[in-house]
Every structure is written in C-alpha cells, then in structure tokens.
Motif scaffolding. Structure first.
Motif, PDB file in Angstrom:
ATOM      1  N   TYR A 383     -11.399  10.626  16.374  1.00  0.00           N
ATOM      2  CA  TYR A 383     -12.281  11.766  15.694  1.00  0.00           C
ATOM      3  C   TYR A 383     -11.295  12.846  15.381  1.00  0.00           C
ATOM      4  O   TYR A 383     -11.369  13.243  14.287  1.00  0.00           O
ATOM      5  N   LEU A 384     -10.878  13.385  16.482  1.00  0.00           N
ATOM      6  CA  LEU A 384      -9.877  14.417  16.437  1.00  0.00           C
ATOM      7  C   LEU A 384      -8.528  14.189  15.664  1.00  0.00           C
ATOM      8  O   LEU A 384      -8.218  14.970  15.091  1.00  0.00           O
ATOM      9  N   ILE A 385      -7.871  12.878  16.102  1.00  0.00           N
ATOM     10  CA  ILE A 385      -6.994  12.794  15.052  1.00  0.00           C
ATOM     11  C   ILE A 385      -7.143  12.680  13.664  1.00  0.00           C
ATOM     12  O   ILE A 385      -6.427  13.256  12.790  1.00  0.00           O
ATOM     13  N   LYS A 386      -8.118  12.228  13.454  1.00  0.00           N
ATOM     14  CA  LYS A 386      -8.381  11.923  11.874  1.00  0.00           C
ATOM     15  C   LYS A 386      -8.571  13.547  11.303  1.00  0.00           C
ATOM     16  O   LYS A 386      -8.097  13.651  10.208  1.00  0.00           O
ATOM     17  N   GLN A 387      -9.296  14.165  11.979  1.00  0.00           N
ATOM     18  CA  GLN A 387      -9.557  15.784  11.759  1.00  0.00           C
ATOM     19  C   GLN A 387      -8.167  16.348  11.496  1.00  0.00           C
ATOM     20  O   GLN A 387      -7.855  17.207  10.416  1.00  0.00           O
ATOM     21  N   LEU A 394      -2.280  14.086   5.793  1.00  0.00           N
ATOM     22  CA  LEU A 394      -1.860  12.872   5.991  1.00  0.00           C
ATOM     23  C   LEU A 394      -2.944  11.730   6.162  1.00  0.00           C
ATOM     24  O   LEU A 394      -4.011  11.810   6.731  1.00  0.00           O
ATOM     25  N   PRO A 395      -2.908  10.915   5.107  1.00  0.00           N
ATOM     26  CA  PRO A 395      -3.995   9.686   4.927  1.00  0.00           C
ATOM     27  C   PRO A 395      -3.910   8.872   6.084  1.00  0.00           C
ATOM     28  O   PRO A 395      -2.864   8.385   6.771  1.00  0.00           O
ATOM     29  N   ILE A 396      -5.038   8.714   6.580  1.00  0.00           N
ATOM     30  CA  ILE A 396      -5.566   7.846   7.684  1.00  0.00           C
ATOM     31  C   ILE A 396      -6.833   7.195   7.711  1.00  0.00           C
ATOM     32  O   ILE A 396      -7.528   7.289   7.141  1.00  0.00           O
ATOM     33  N   MET A 397      -6.598   6.079   8.451  1.00  0.00           N
ATOM     34  CA  MET A 397      -7.759   5.010   8.541  1.00  0.00           C
ATOM     35  C   MET A 397      -7.814   4.703   9.857  1.00  0.00           C
ATOM     36  O   MET A 397      -7.046   4.561  10.724  1.00  0.00           O
ATOM     37  N   HIS A 398      -9.337   4.471  10.270  1.00  0.00           N
ATOM     38  CA  HIS A 398      -9.171   4.049  11.778  1.00  0.00           C
ATOM     39  C   HIS A 398     -10.041   2.536  11.819  1.00  0.00           C
ATOM     40  O   HIS A 398     -10.797   2.234  11.019  1.00  0.00           O
ATOM     41  N   ILE A 399      -9.374   1.752  12.840  1.00  0.00           N
ATOM     42  CA  ILE A 399      -9.809   0.407  12.992  1.00  0.00           C
ATOM     43  C   ILE A 399     -10.377   0.098  14.589  1.00  0.00           C
ATOM     44  O   ILE A 399      -9.354   0.496  15.319  1.00  0.00           O
ATOM     45  N   GLU A 400     -11.247  -0.474  14.610  1.00  0.00           N
ATOM     46  CA  GLU A 400     -11.536  -0.964  15.981  1.00  0.00           C
ATOM     47  C   GLU A 400     -11.438  -2.248  15.752  1.00  0.00           C
ATOM     48  O   GLU A 400     -12.018  -3.035  15.155  1.00  0.00           O
ATOM     49  N   THR A 401     -10.541  -2.877  16.741  1.00  0.00           N
ATOM     50  CA  THR A 401     -10.704  -4.563  16.833  1.00  0.00           C
ATOM     51  C   THR A 401     -10.395  -5.128  18.132  1.00  0.00           C
ATOM     52  O   THR A 401     -10.248  -4.621  19.045  1.00  0.00           O
ATOM     53  N   ASP A 402     -10.523  -6.589  18.010  1.00  0.00           N
ATOM     54  CA  ASP A 402     -10.212  -7.349  19.418  1.00  0.00           C
ATOM     55  C   ASP A 402      -9.173  -8.385  19.295  1.00  0.00           C
ATOM     56  O   ASP A 402      -8.245  -8.154  18.285  1.00  0.00           O
ATOM     57  N   TYR A 403      -8.992  -9.035  20.048  1.00  0.00           N
ATOM     58  CA  TYR A 403      -7.961 -10.347  20.029  1.00  0.00           C
ATOM     59  C   TYR A 403      -8.332 -11.455  19.087  1.00  0.00           C
ATOM     60  O   TYR A 403      -7.531 -12.547  18.853  1.00  0.00           O
TER      61      TYR A 403
END
Ligand code: BJ8
Length: 424
Positions: A383-387, A394-403
C-alpha cells in the motif's frame, strides 16, 4: 544426468515421490528457459547445474562431510554466511520454490501459510530434496511469524539455530544483531569443532564480498539498453548463487559479466531496444519459481531488475573489509546485514527509497510489486509503496500469487493490460 540413486538412498529420500519431481522439472525448465533465443554462452554453466540439480552440488556437500566438514542449511539473507565459511563449513540457502513441496507442508501447517514456508517444510518432511536432508544444522531467523513457528516444527527434525532479527534499525538494534552474530559464531564453532579467528573471518568476508561484486557486475549490465540478458536468466544466476560454492559462483558470474559487457559494447541485446523495462519488487523467488518472469517476458517486456532477496537485496551492500579484529569484523557484518530492507522492519521507508533509486538506475518503465500469497508483511507494505511511487509518477501494479499454475492465465491477462497501459 549422472546416477545419484545410491546417494539419494543413503540420504533416506522417498525415491518414488522424488522420481515424479525429476520428471516434471526438466520439462518446466525446457519450456521456460531453453526456448529463449540468443542466450549468453555463460548460461551453459547454470543450465548444467539445473540439469543435475539434485546431484552435483549435493554430492560435493556430502564429500565435504565425509572429509569432516559440516553443512548449514539457511533460510534468509540475514544469516551471515561468512561465519560458516570462516569455520570451514558450507552454507546453502534452502528456501523451497516449488509447488511440488507445498502439499507436504500443508500436512502440518495452516493452509493460509505462505508457499515459501510450506514448500520448505514439505521438502524436508516428504524427503524429496537432498538439500534439505544433508545439513548438519539449519539456521533460521525471526523475520515473519510463519517462519518463526515453522522453525519450531523443523527443529524436531534437525538441530536448529535461530538468529533473532531486530524489527527496527537504531544503533541499539545493530548492537543487538552484532550480539546475535557473536552467539552464532559460538554455535558454528561448536558444530564444526573449528575456531573462528580474525584471519579466517577476514578471508570469508572477502570470499562472500567477491561473490556480491560479481553479481553486481551482472546486474549492472542489465542497466544497458538493449538489455544483454533476460530477467529469467539473471534470476537463475542469483537463485543458484544461494547454494553454490561461493568462489566458483563468483568466477561463473564474472565470466558471464565479461560476456555481457562485450554484448553491450556491440549493442547486442536479447530484447529489442524499445522493449518495456520492468522491475519486480517484493518477496523472494526461490528456485524453481520463475512464474512472474516467464509471464512478463513471454509478453515481450524485459525484467531488468528485482528488488527482492533473490535480487538486489542479496548482494547490494558489501561488508567493510578493513577491520582486523573479530569485534570490528562482527560490527562490520552487523552494519552490512542491517542495511537489508525486509518488510519485517518498521518503519521500512528505506525499501521505498531503494525501489525509487533502482527505477532510475535501471531506467524502468513500470514496477510489478509481487508478493507470495499470505505474506502479510509484503502485501501490507505494498500500500505504502504504491502510494509513494504513484506520487512520483512511477507506474506500478501489485500482484499476489503462489507457486501453482492455477492463476497463470489470469495473471497473464492482468500483466498484459498493465504493459498495454505502459505502451500508451
Ligand atoms: S530478508 S524477504 S529472505 S524474511 S514471503 S517467508 S516474509 S510470509 S521470505 Fe524473506 Fe529474509 Fe525478508 Fe528476504 Fe515470511 Fe513473507 Fe513468506 Fe517470506
């Protein structure tokens, strides 16, 4: 691959289950890696290591033990390898990166545990990875809650030493970490039977620094446009450096860097000049986790840097080599390791500074901030990084994933949309 059946039997491995892994890995590696065009010749060594992944390095470790040496399996970049090598031991990073081991971990851990922890526990309990069966001792740390509790389970299997990691970075925290290193020296001396001296620790500091310098050269080459090596290949280099012999690791990375610098002088790249340049930030990608790199690069963008523990956090800071006493060296080690910006620290604004600096140094077009599923530390920090990055345009997207491969197509669609947005 050479025949390692006897070695695996002697280690007490579950050979039947292990055969299943041996069947799928070459296919996965072939599909992700060997389909790439114009790879540097220097990658041949790393391809060979993967082709013999459960054979060649484990055999060296067992030989070391036969000669009276000890092997330490580690789980975090806060574990100072220098101490182990100073006592004539071998340190090898063990974190599990395969979905294959997750089910084994789920037998004893809550399902909502991060896959890196589940895979690490599963690889040991299922007896399907020689690296997890060889060590005389495991060394873990108190970074996240999931790891801390998992260590208590693994301690039932192998002698386990836990390094207490401070959660802030004041002078007194650095002093506390120096005391932890002092304790670790005592433990390693006891296990190996070898005393650590200022001379042996000084040599080990240079040994590990040299590996870091070699990786820095490889990464520096990635700043060039066109980029002379794919992100996938660079990731593999770092992943293998976690457990390879450090002197050989430095030599191989230096050979590769020579070749990359030559490519740069000829303007030779593995992606076109105008390919999008992407940074991945977040949780580590332990071998054989190549998922995000594969998705991004198969869509035509180049991953040019990883702000992660399988990236810049692993090698960016060197240990000061000028100290000549054990106390001075321990202080230098504490200062260096405490510069690493893991999300277990609070506040952790230096990590945001790192991402901003790396975005500039590697001339990235966008950042894909990725964390492993159920990693609360990194997902909350996103959250803070995106902010902060959005404030700097700087364009940013966040992804949460597994293996697993289950979300592969969904991720591909999301990444494709992000890349499209960057191209406009
Ligand atoms: S210094 S990033 S190697 S702790 S992803 S196990 S934090 S729930 S791996 Fe790490 Fe050391 Fe930090 Fe680096 Fe926990 Fe998160 Fe899982 Fe993690």
């Amino acid at each position: 691959m050479a025949d390692y059946q006897q070695m695996w039997t002697d280690l007490g491995m579950d050979l039947e289950k292990h055969d299943v892994l041996c069947e799928v890995l070459p296919e996965a590696f072939g599909g992700v890696y060997l389909t790439q065009q114009d790879r540097p010749k220097g990658m041949d060594f790393y391809d060979f290591v993967v082709s013999e992944i459960h054979g060649v390095r484990p055999a060296e470790m067992i030989q070391h033990q036969k000669e009276g040496g000890k092997v330490f399996g580690t789980f975090c970049v806060y574990v100072p390898d220098e101490v182990v090598f100073a006592a004539g031991g071998i340190a090898a990073g063990l974190c599990g990166g395969s979905q294959f081991w997750v089910a084994g971990g789920e037998k004893v851990l809550p399902a909502n545990t991060c896959p890196l922890i589940k895979a690490s526990v599963g690889a040991r309990l299922d007896k399907t990875c020689p690296f997890f069966l060889i060590p005389d001792m495991y060394v873990g740390e108190t970074t996240c809650d999931g790891k801390k509790k998992a260590w208590e389970i693994l301690a039932g299997e192998v002698p386990f030493h836990i390094i207490d990691i401070p959660q802030k970075k004041r002078d007194r925290d650095i002093a506390a970490f120096a005391a932890e290193i002092q304790d670790f020296i005592g433990v390693v001396e006891k296990v190996t039977g070898n005393q650590i001296t200022a001379e042996s620790l000084g040599e080990a500091i240079k040994l590990i620094n040299n590996k870091r310098r070699a990786l820095q050269r490889v990464y520096n080459a990635r700043k060039a446009s066109p980029v002379p090596i794919s992100g996938k290949d660079a990731l593999l280099v770092t992943q293998i450096n976690f457990y390879d012999d450090p002197a050989r690791a430095a030599q191989m990375a230096n050979n590769l860097a020579d070749e990359l610098e030559d490519r740069i002088s000829r303007q030779a790249g593995v992606f076109p000049d105008n390919a999008l340049r992407i940074m991945i930030s977040g949780t580590p990608m332990a071998i054989p986790n190549w998922k995000m790199h594969h998705i991004i690069e198969s869509l035509g963008a180049a991953v040019v840097v990883e702000e992660s523990c399988t990236g810049t956090r692993y090698f960016e800071n060197l240990v000061d080599e000028s100290a000549t006493t054990l106390d001075g060296q321990i202080q230098a080690l504490a200062e260096r390791y405490m510069k690493t910006n893991c999300a277990c620290f609070t506040p952790n604004t230096a990590r945001i500074d790192d991402i901003v600096r790396l975005a500039d140094e590697y001339k990235v077009d966008g950042i894909i901030d990725t964390n492993l599923q159920f990693c609360n530390l990194y997902s909350t920090e996103s959250y803070l990084i995106k902010q902060a990055l959005t404030e700097r345009n700087l364009p940013i997207m966040h992804i949460e994933t597994d293996y697993s491969e289950q979300d592969f197509e969904q991720l591909r669609t999301r990444v494709e949309a992000f890349l499209e947005m960057l191209r406009k």
